[in-house]
Design a protein around this motif. Structure first.
Motif, PDB file in Angstrom:
ATOM      1  N   LEU A  16       0.737  -1.422  -0.039  1.00  0.00           N
ATOM      2  CA  LEU A  16       0.083  -0.033   0.198  1.00  0.00           C
ATOM      3  C   LEU A  16       0.793   1.285  -0.093  1.00  0.00           C
ATOM      4  O   LEU A  16       0.355   2.095  -0.801  1.00  0.00           O
ATOM      5  N   GLU A  20       0.162   3.656  -3.216  1.00  0.00           N
ATOM      6  CA  GLU A  20      -0.274   5.237  -2.931  1.00  0.00           C
ATOM      7  C   GLU A  20       0.696   6.278  -3.375  1.00  0.00           C
ATOM      8  O   GLU A  20       0.591   7.422  -4.075  1.00  0.00           O
ATOM      9  N   VAL A  23       0.568   6.309  -7.233  1.00  0.00           N
ATOM     10  CA  VAL A  23      -0.750   7.114  -7.777  1.00  0.00           C
ATOM     11  C   VAL A  23      -0.522   8.658  -7.394  1.00  0.00           C
ATOM     12  O   VAL A  23      -0.866   9.376  -8.573  1.00  0.00           O
ATOM     13  N   GLU A  24       0.077   8.997  -6.318  1.00  0.00           N
ATOM     14  CA  GLU A  24       0.238  10.260  -6.221  1.00  0.00           C
ATOM     15  C   GLU A  24       1.219  11.151  -7.115  1.00  0.00           C
ATOM     16  O   GLU A  24       1.028  12.050  -7.643  1.00  0.00           O
ATOM     17  N   MET A  41      -6.748   9.412  -7.497  1.00  0.00           N
ATOM     18  CA  MET A  41      -6.390   9.951  -6.426  1.00  0.00           C
ATOM     19  C   MET A  41      -7.374   9.935  -5.136  1.00  0.00           C
ATOM     20  O   MET A  41      -6.761  10.067  -3.967  1.00  0.00           O
ATOM     21  N   ASP A  43      -9.234   7.379  -4.696  1.00  0.00           N
ATOM     22  CA  ASP A  43      -9.594   5.672  -4.684  1.00  0.00           C
ATOM     23  C   ASP A  43      -9.236   5.176  -3.292  1.00  0.00           C
ATOM     24  O   ASP A  43      -8.232   5.678  -2.558  1.00  0.00           O
ATOM     25  N   ASP A  44      -9.838   3.952  -3.212  1.00  0.00           N
ATOM     26  CA  ASP A  44      -9.488   3.361  -1.666  1.00  0.00           C
ATOM     27  C   ASP A  44      -8.702   2.031  -2.290  1.00  0.00           C
ATOM     28  O   ASP A  44      -9.161   1.100  -2.574  1.00  0.00           O
ATOM     29  N   TYR A  45      -7.411   2.201  -2.095  1.00  0.00           N
ATOM     30  CA  TYR A  45      -6.762   1.201  -2.540  1.00  0.00           C
ATOM     31  C   TYR A  45      -6.608  -0.061  -1.776  1.00  0.00           C
ATOM     32  O   TYR A  45      -6.313  -1.199  -2.143  1.00  0.00           O
TER      33      TYR A  45
END
Length: 153
Positions: A16, A20, A23-24, A41, A43-45
């Motif tokens: 995770l 994250e 993604v950022e 950005m 979303d719930d990964y």
């Protein structure tokens, strides 16, 4: 000599922080263009990992990319694909698109669908080159989206 392309694996909860971070890094440049946070950005990964919908791509330097696939009733949804900025230009995006299409076929789907923001014109062009056709445009949660699909032979 070029290193062989890495393979994908189902993400684990320990991935995770790197997920994250990718993604950022991948989507932050679009914030100014869009004037708001891109969907990925928001979303719930952790939920994607828990559901087994998130694949990661590792190279010798760690996590290089990610892919979120969501099986729907009639098609596979390619929900997100992102490459770490340090790993861009190595063919990893193509590898993840190939993986998405192969997994959709493996699960018996004849169509794969995706959407992207209208301002992400580079992505629309990439998907068109890969055989995706625009089906429609719509606003969802304040985001102007371009919806695309590709039949899978």
């Amino acid at each position: 000599m070029n290193d062989p392309l890495p393979e994908t694996a189902i993400a684990g909860i320990s991935d995770l922080p790197e997920i994250e971070a990718i993604v950022e890094a991948a989507y932050r440049p679009y914030v100014a263009r869009m004037g708001l946070l891109p969907g990925p950005m928001r979303d719930d990964y952790a939920a994607h990992v828990a559901a087994g919908r998130l694949r990661v791509l590792r190279d010798g330097q760690g996590l290089a990319g990610l892919l979120v696939l969501i099986p729907e009733a009639t098609h596979m949804l390619l929900d997100n694909i992102a490459i770490a900025p340090r790993a861009q230009g190595r063919g990893y995006g193509r590898l993840l698109l190939d993986c998405a299409e192969a997994e959709a076929r493996r699960q018996g789907f004849g169509v794969i669908r995706l959407y992207t923001h209208v301002t992400m014109v580079e992505n629309v062009a990439i998907y068109r080159k890969r055989g995706y056709a625009e089906t429609h445009r719509a606003e969802v949660n304040g985001l102007q989206r371009v919806y695309m699909e590709k039949p899978l032979p």
